[in-house]
Design a protein around this motif. Sequence first.
Motif, PDB file in Angstrom:
ATOM      1  N   ARG A 188       1.181   6.974  -6.398  1.00 19.48           N
ATOM      2  CA  ARG A 188       0.067   8.068  -6.576  1.00 19.48           C
ATOM      3  C   ARG A 188       0.656   9.568  -6.376  1.00 19.48           C
ATOM      4  N   ARG A 239       0.751  -1.190  -0.201  1.00 18.76           N
ATOM      5  CA  ARG A 239       0.115  -0.005   0.045  1.00 18.76           C
ATOM      6  C   ARG A 239       0.801   1.248   0.034  1.00 18.76           C
ATOM      7  N   GLU A 249       1.973   1.800  -3.549  1.00 22.81           N
ATOM      8  CA  GLU A 249       0.882   2.472  -4.264  1.00 22.81           C
ATOM      9  C   GLU A 249       0.653   4.024  -3.884  1.00 22.81           C
TER      10      GLU A 249
END
Length: 232
Positions: A49, A42, A45
């Motif tokens: 982003r 996560r 990710e």
Amino acid sequence: MKYTPRDISHQTFPTRLRGLDRVAVQTFLEDVAHELEDLLRRQAELEARVEQLSAELAEKKEQEEEIRRVFVAAERVSHDMKENAIRESELLIAQATTQAQDVQREQERRTAELERTHQERLSALETAYRTRHTDLERQQHELTLKREQEHAQRVAHLEKQFSDQYLELTSRLNAARQEYSQFLNGYRALVNSFAELSSRHLLPEPTKLPQQVAQPVPEPTRPVNVIDQSFQ
């Protein structure tokens, strides 16, 4: 990062007497490794982003520069369109700035939210670990007490059996000694009565022949009793 999911899942501990359950500890470490792997994924990710948002921000800045170049060109093309171009460029700049601020605030908000979620998850894992550790210690203490109680009961039972057998053997030995003492007293009384009878009825002395040498009369020997020898 000091530990990776692989380090946690393959972590080993030294063993001691009455130590923890190795299967439970290994299962817990594997769960922690999976959780850490999910958090790392996560995080990756989120970093991707953030990079995407940074690229968008850079693109917005490039657009801003393009607008400024257009403004300069429009100023040189026509003085009459200068004020409109300025207002339009200022509006675009304001919008780009607003969007950039919004993106930055959204990024900060999501970063804070992820950090908070991460801390909450870590706190939950730590609490679960402490709870499990406390339960394992309590179970180990209960097992230790149970084993000690069973050992004490076994020792008490063996001591009672030994004491009962010792008392029984002692009683039988005392009874045998009493029986032997009674037998010995009766035997001695019988020997004394035989000796008394023999002293009352003496045999006549035999006539000595000229060639016969007087032989000494052997004294009567006392019979050896097997029971008497065993208790001497």
